[in-house]
Design an enzyme around this catalytic site. Structure first.
Site, PDB file in Angstrom:
ATOM      1  CB  SER A  24      -0.774   0.002   1.142  1.00  0.00           C
ATOM      2  OG  SER A  24      -0.030  -0.396   2.303  1.00  0.00           O
ATOM      3  CG  HIS A 157     -41.636  22.847 -12.291  1.00  0.00           C
ATOM      4  ND1 HIS A 157     -41.660  21.729 -11.483  1.00  0.00           N
ATOM      5  CD2 HIS A 157     -42.171  23.697 -11.106  1.00  0.00           C
ATOM      6  CE1 HIS A 157     -42.664  21.617 -10.715  1.00  0.00           C
ATOM      7  NE2 HIS A 157     -42.944  23.026 -10.396  1.00  0.00           N
ATOM      8  CB  SER A 278     -14.036  24.686 -29.499  1.00  0.00           C
ATOM      9  OG  SER A 278     -14.134  23.817 -30.612  1.00  0.00           O
ATOM     10  CE  LYS A 284     -18.963  25.654 -27.768  1.00  0.00           C
ATOM     11  NZ  LYS A 284     -19.187  24.049 -28.019  1.00  0.00           N
ATOM     12  CG  ASN A 286     -16.578  24.947 -24.360  1.00  0.00           C
ATOM     13  OD1 ASN A 286     -17.704  25.269 -24.931  1.00  0.00           O
ATOM     14  ND2 ASN A 286     -15.893  24.340 -25.318  1.00  0.00           N
ATOM     15  CD  GLU A 291     -19.035  21.637 -19.639  1.00  0.00           C
ATOM     16  OE1 GLU A 291     -18.864  20.440 -20.165  1.00  0.00           O
ATOM     17  OE2 GLU A 291     -18.927  22.677 -20.112  1.00  0.00           O
ATOM     18  CE1 TYR A 318      -6.114  -3.287   8.831  1.00  0.00           C
ATOM     19  CE2 TYR A 318      -5.349  -5.564   8.247  1.00  0.00           C
ATOM     20  CZ  TYR A 318      -5.453  -4.319   7.829  1.00  0.00           C
ATOM     21  OH  TYR A 318      -4.979  -3.688   6.886  1.00  0.00           O
TER      22      TYR A 318
HETATM   23  N1  ARG Z   1      -1.044  -1.458   5.084  1.00  0.00           N
HETATM   24  C1  ARG Z   1      -2.260  -1.833   6.139  1.00  0.00           C
HETATM   25  C2  ARG Z   1      -3.258  -1.080   5.980  1.00  0.00           C
HETATM   26  O1  ARG Z   1      -3.211  -0.184   5.336  1.00  0.00           O
HETATM   27  C3  ARG Z   1      -1.516  -1.724   7.438  1.00  0.00           C
HETATM   28  C4  ARG Z   1      -2.046  -2.661   8.653  1.00  0.00           C
HETATM   29  C5  ARG Z   1      -1.531  -3.970   8.036  1.00  0.00           C
HETATM   30  N2  ARG Z   1      -2.000  -4.828   9.288  1.00  0.00           N
HETATM   31  C6  ARG Z   1      -1.865  -6.350   8.944  1.00  0.00           C
HETATM   32  N3  ARG Z   1      -2.289  -7.046   9.914  1.00  0.00           N
HETATM   33  N4  ARG Z   1      -1.776  -6.899   8.009  1.00  0.00           N
HETATM   34  O2  ARG Z   1      -4.320  -1.388   6.609  1.00  0.00           O
END
Ligand code: ARG
Length: 459
Positions: A24, A157, A278, A284, A286, A291, A318
């Site tokens: 992550s 309306h 455009s 144009k 825009n 939007e 968790y």
């Molecule tokens: N990167 C993990 C998250 O965003 C951290 C927690 C990970 N914990 C675990 N038991 N794998 O949630």
């Protein structure tokens, strides 16, 4: 990626694909500052409680300070191969301090650590979004103050209904955004609760002092149940929900600006710096910004849905699914900030065209209610007055006239209660000035609305 921190339990290295899939760090690296601050508070508490040596606690805090400074300055790059920001910081600390670095994670789990980091990030971002929203409200009230007598048609309306002013119309959006600020503040209260010490799920056997960490990090209170502490993401759902409603308001406002800037309305013109041309049609201009805001609103609703659906089937406590909280939350945060940052100067530089608003208000019989009210004030029952006025409107349409230009004989032919003073009663200015009930479009009533909003913002 050899030597996983948890390698002891395993006989094989992780598959490269699983490593990438699991990671992550690409989206949680942005939490590094909060991760490090949280770790410093944790290390200090461990030292103060005698769980680790005080000198080691100090060494860890210094090491963390160095890492923070190096990431800030760019001297230290966050490893894209790391599992997440938490593992990266800990590994870097151990690289720098050796065995002492390995003591940081005592009495802590990544589960309570990530819960803490996300809350700290959310708190920071709630304040950022709040500031941008307040700035937009201020711009809106300033424009309103300068347009207290700018008459325009009010619509239902999308049909011209009754006369209002631009100030009145704009202040409706100020009220919406003021509620958004209230929602952000409410969400902040429930986000401002400190989960560290919940451990993996069942707290810890070490004699920790959660209140100390809570106080150092500036939280209101600590979470009361460790299972809930690690698995509560209500604050994410709540925050994206508040952001979704805020986006909905920006989107409605955007839709109106798109209409106002069309040749069909021409109530306003965007500054050249906030419009686009455009590639083929030379004429144009825009309203792309508005939007895009309308379009991005759907995307934020998607973030809300992602979060709610991610959570709905999770058993305590968790689960790795929860790693998905961050992309949704950060996307909603980044999107709304980008929209607010662009919308505010776009609105501030937009030129309104009062003549066109007034011309539109002068057509469409938006003073018909006032014509009926004129008869009511002279003693007729409203339903009779309504019918007579409807017939007058019909006559006007047939003759190509307006209520203002219809001769008095035509009025009198239908109802002899009408007199010369009807023209004054149905003049646009009278129609607006007389609507001075609290909340109405009369300048004096809108001044009260402006004062109300400004006072709320000062609190
Ligand atoms: N990167 C993990 C998250 O965003 C951290 C927690 C990970 N914990 C675990 N038991 N794998 O949630």
């Amino acid at each position: 990626m050899a030597n996983k921190m948890w390698a002891g339990r395993f006989t094989k290295e992780i598959d490269e694909r699983v490593n990438d899939f699991n990671s992550s760090v690409s989206f949680d690296a942005r939490m590094y500052r909060f991760d490090i601050q949280g770790s410093m508070a944790h290390a200090r508490m461990l030292g103060d409680c005698g769980i680790i040596e005080k000198s080691e606690s100090e060494t860890i805090i210094e090491g963390l300070k160095g890492i923070l400074a190096d990431i800030d300055s760019g001297a230290l790059e966050i490893d894209p191969e790391a599992e997440d920001i938490h593992m990266f910081v800990e590994a870097e600390l151990t690289k720098r301090l050796g065995d002492t670095g390995k003591r940081l994670h005592t009495a802590r789990s990544r589960n309570d650590q990530v819960a803490l980091d996300v809350r700290m990030t959310a708190k920071y971002e709630l304040m950022e979004i709040r500031k941008l929203t307040v700035a937009l409200i201020k711009t809106i009230t300033d424009i309103a103050e300068n347009n207290l007598e700018t008459v325009m048609p009010g619509y239902t309306h999308l049909q011209r209904a009754q006369p209002i002013t631009l100030a009145h119309h704009l202040m409706a959006y100020a009220m919406m955004l003021l509620r958004d600020v209230g929602r952000l503040d409410d969400c902040y209260k429930r986000t401002n609760i400190m989960p560290l010490g919940s451990g993996a799920l069942a707290s810890t056997t070490y004699p920790i002092n959660r209140q100390q960490v809570c106080d150092e990090l500036g939280f209101d209170e600590i979470t009361q149940n460790s299972l809930d502490g690690v698995s509560d993401r209500d604050f994410c759902a709540e925050m994206i929900s508040a952001i979704s409603i805020l986006m909905m308001h920006l989107s409605r406002f955007s839709e109106e600006i798109i209409l106002w800037c069309s040749w069909e309305f021409k109530f306003a013109e965007l500054d050249d710096a906030y419009a686009t041309g455009s590639s083929i049609m030379p004429q144009k201009k825009n309203p792309d910004v508005t939007e895009l805001i309308r379009g991005k609103t759907g995307r934020v609703y998607g973030d809300l849905n992602t979060t709610l659906v991610m959570l709905k089937g999770l058993p305590l406590a968790y689960n790795k699914d929860m790693q998905e909280d961050k992309e949704a939350l950060f996307d909603a945060v980044d999107t709304v900030k980008l929209c607010l940052k662009t919308f505010e100067p776009m609105l501030a530089t937009m030129r309104f065209i009062p003549e066109n608003m007034r011309n539109a208000a002068a057509r469409g019989f938006i003073n018909a209610t006032d014509c009926a009210d004129y008869l009511v004030k002279k003693g007729l029952p409203f339903r009779d007055a309504y019918k007579i006025t409807g017939t007058l409107v019909h006559t006007c349409i047939e003759k190509g006239l307006t209520l203002e230009t219809l001769p008095l004989e035509e009025y009198k032919a239908l109802c002899d209660t009408f007199d010369e003073d009807v023209y004054d009663a149905i003049s646009l200015d009278t129609c607006v000035m007389q609507r001075k009930a609290a909340g109405g479009p009369a300048p004096e009533a809108v001044k009260v609305q402006i004062g109300y909003v400004r006072e709320k913002l000062e609190d």
